[in-house]
Design a protein around this motif. Sequence first.
Motif, short mmCIF file in Angstrom:
data_model
loop_
_atom_site.label_atom_id
_atom_site.label_comp_id
_atom_site.label_asym_id
_atom_site.label_seq_id
_atom_site.Cartn_x
_atom_site.Cartn_y
_atom_site.Cartn_z
N GLU A 324 0.80 -1.22 0.00
CA GLU A 324 0.00 0.00 0.00
C GLU A 324 0.84 1.27 0.00
N GLY A 325 2.08 1.20 -0.42
CA GLY A 325 2.93 2.39 -0.49
C GLY A 325 4.07 2.16 -1.46
N ILE A 326 5.09 3.00 -1.37
CA ILE A 326 6.30 2.83 -2.16
C ILE A 326 7.49 2.82 -1.21
N ASP A 327 8.55 2.14 -1.61
CA ASP A 327 9.76 2.04 -0.79
C ASP A 327 10.88 2.84 -1.43
N GLY A 411 -9.20 7.35 3.93
CA GLY A 411 -8.96 6.03 4.48
C GLY A 411 -8.50 4.99 3.48
N ASN A 412 -8.54 5.27 2.19
CA ASN A 412 -8.14 4.31 1.17
C ASN A 412 -6.74 4.64 0.66
N ALA A 413 -5.91 3.60 0.57
CA ALA A 413 -4.54 3.78 0.11
C ALA A 413 -4.54 4.06 -1.40
N VAL A 414 -3.77 5.06 -1.80
CA VAL A 414 -3.60 5.40 -3.21
C VAL A 414 -2.11 5.41 -3.53
N ASN A 415 -1.81 5.38 -4.81
CA ASN A 415 -0.42 5.35 -5.24
C ASN A 415 0.24 6.70 -4.95
N PRO A 416 1.25 6.76 -4.07
CA PRO A 416 1.90 8.04 -3.79
C PRO A 416 2.55 8.66 -5.02
#
Length: 427
Positions: A324-327, A411-416
Amino acid sequence: MGITQGLNSVLERWLPEQRLFLKSDCSTRFVRLSPSTQLVALSGTAFVFGWAIIASSILAIDAISAHGSRDQARRSQDAFEERLADLSTERDNRATEALAAQNRYSVALDQVSQMQSQLLESEARRRELETGIGAVQARLQTEIKDRADDTRSASAGTPDAQGADLQVAFDILSDELKKSADDRADAVKVAADARRTADAATLERDQVIARNDEILTQIEDAVTISVKPFDDMFRSVGMNPDKVLSTIREGYSGEGGPLNPVSYSSSGNAQIGQGEAKAQEIMITLDKVNSYRIAAEKMPLAMPVKAAFRYTSPFGRRWGRGHEGIDMAAPIGTSVFATGDGTITYAGWQRGYGNLIKIQHELGTETRYGHLSKIKVKVGQKVSRGSLIGAMGNTGRSTGPHLHYEVRVNGNAVNPMTFIKAAQNVF
């Protein structure tokens, strides 16, 4: 074994066998380093060295390209703002010139009206004098005829007082008629000059209004073009632009102050009304741009890491599970910054994330920063975009030092990356 011995015999010319002696108090031992073992060691060393060079080059290229994109976007924004300021200044100058031309036109109209009034008065006076002269001439003719028919017995030397009075009146009327004719000629000349002045003022006013309309059109096109990137940006991150504008306007809707009476112009209403309508449309679009700018300032659009880093994992499916994110990988201790204004809602350890910071922003957005080695903020603290909040680490479920960065909308994960790319496209 045969293949290994054959390989060692081939490599013997370049990598002769080496022995490493290990001596103790009571014995001496040695380790044989065959040519193949030396080849493997050298190959491993060369691979590690080459990998280090390639990784460093990638990090340097990423840093240079990111810095160049930000500089280009900043230059484009500065050029657009400078062009918009120039157009606004030119519009104000043309509006001032239009007002001055309007005033000159009004003065010329007043002068023409006065000259026309004087001309009408002179014409009426001339007609009255002509009528009076005609009456006097008729009376003089009657008196002369009566005088000729008068009795001849009257003394020829007796003065005729009535005829003398009529002669004096006739002279006075002649003088007044000549003066009126001269005044009428002067009034006609002044009226013609005033009419030419009014025509010139009208032409100048029309030119100023046309130029002002052209400037307003350019400004309208510029602000209209500037709105589209904001619309695209908010739509690309999954937000409704209309709801964003409504939320911003609810928070920035104060107004007040004394009011002055509205004044109206008696001439040129159609042209001025059209210009005011276009100016009103421009003001509405500028208000929309300003509201978008306020919303953009409140959203997490900055980069959480300003030092050199490498993207190691994107948003989406990873190892059969949702990521749900980027590293972003960089050495331990690399500074981590807040990507937008907000309030710290969580700062501590959380399973999987390790050391985690959560920041609640406006417009329903939240950012998360995981696997930190240090946390430099507290719950409830207000932070601004670019504020230092922690340091990159290797805590929680992590295979190496990196930052796990999340953006959530309602509340919803989106592409950063949509936020990061949107900010680069707009700014």
